[in-house]
Design a protein around this motif. Structure first.
Motif, short mmCIF file in Angstrom:
data_model
loop_
_atom_site.label_atom_id
_atom_site.label_comp_id
_atom_site.label_asym_id
_atom_site.label_seq_id
_atom_site.Cartn_x
_atom_site.Cartn_y
_atom_site.Cartn_z
N PHE A 48 30.85 20.14 47.47
CA PHE A 48 31.69 19.92 46.28
C PHE A 48 32.48 18.62 46.48
N GLN A 49 33.06 18.12 45.42
CA GLN A 49 33.83 16.88 45.50
C GLN A 49 35.28 17.21 45.87
N VAL A 50 35.70 16.72 47.00
CA VAL A 50 37.04 16.98 47.50
C VAL A 50 38.07 16.37 46.57
N GLN A 85 38.28 16.35 43.47
CA GLN A 85 38.64 17.23 42.36
C GLN A 85 39.82 18.13 42.70
N TYR A 86 40.07 18.36 43.98
CA TYR A 86 41.12 19.27 44.39
C TYR A 86 42.42 18.55 44.75
N LEU A 87 42.41 17.24 44.65
CA LEU A 87 43.64 16.47 44.90
C LEU A 87 44.39 16.32 43.58
N PRO A 88 45.70 16.47 43.60
CA PRO A 88 46.45 16.31 42.36
C PRO A 88 46.47 14.85 41.89
N ASN A 89 46.61 14.65 40.59
CA ASN A 89 46.60 13.29 40.01
C ASN A 89 47.72 12.42 40.55
#
Length: 162
Positions: free
Chosen positions: A14-16, A18-22
């Protein structure tokens, strides 16, 4: 260790990101921006000339006002104009009228002809940057030199260059 961690992040299914906040990416951009601004707007002041620093600030303001591409284009245009004006004003490092005697071995006839032309021939040594305005300056000096030689010959005087 770092290689292993990067390889693990790369290989996960999965793409890591995507789980980091903006706000993480926003904060990262702010940190990079502060570092770049510190390097180019603050620490560069002592490393460049005053005119170059003004160009740097003008480019920065143009980027802020006109967007990145147009601001960079404006900075390039300003730097091009600065370069042309600076080199047009630049004096030649040297413009010297040299004695017109040569160390070359010549035949008797050639030597006789050159002796007859003494005071009518000038040797000029020019060094430095020859660029638009400075080439005009050099041509004016050569023309003035030629006019002085013609005036001296018309007055029946030996040219001061001889």
């Amino acid at each position: 260790v770092i290689f292993m961690l990067e390889a693990a992040i790369f290989l996960v299914p999965f793409q890591v990101v995507q789980y980091l906040p903006n706000f993480f990416f926003g904060a990262l951009l702010v940190v990079f921006g502060i570092e770049i601004a510190g390097d180019w707007l603050v620490r560069s002041y002592a490393k460049v000339t005053r005119a170059e620093y003004v160009l740097l600030l003008a480019t920065f303001v143009a980027i802020m006002e006109l967007e990145l591409e147009k601001g960079v284009a404006a900075g390039i245009l300003l730097c091009t104009i600065y370069f042309a004006v600076t080199y047009a004003r630049a004096n030649m490092a040297a413009f010297k009228v040299l004695p017109s005697r040569s160390a070359a071995v010549r035949s008797y006839t050639e030597g006789h002809v050159l002796e007859a032309l003494t005071g009518h021939i000038a040797t000029v040594a020019a060094s430095g940057f020859l660029f638009f305005g400075s080439s005009v300056l050099m041509s004016r000096k050569v023309i003035q030199l030629a006019e002085d030689m013609v005036a001296a010959a018309a007055a029946g005087q030996v040219s001061p260059l001889a």
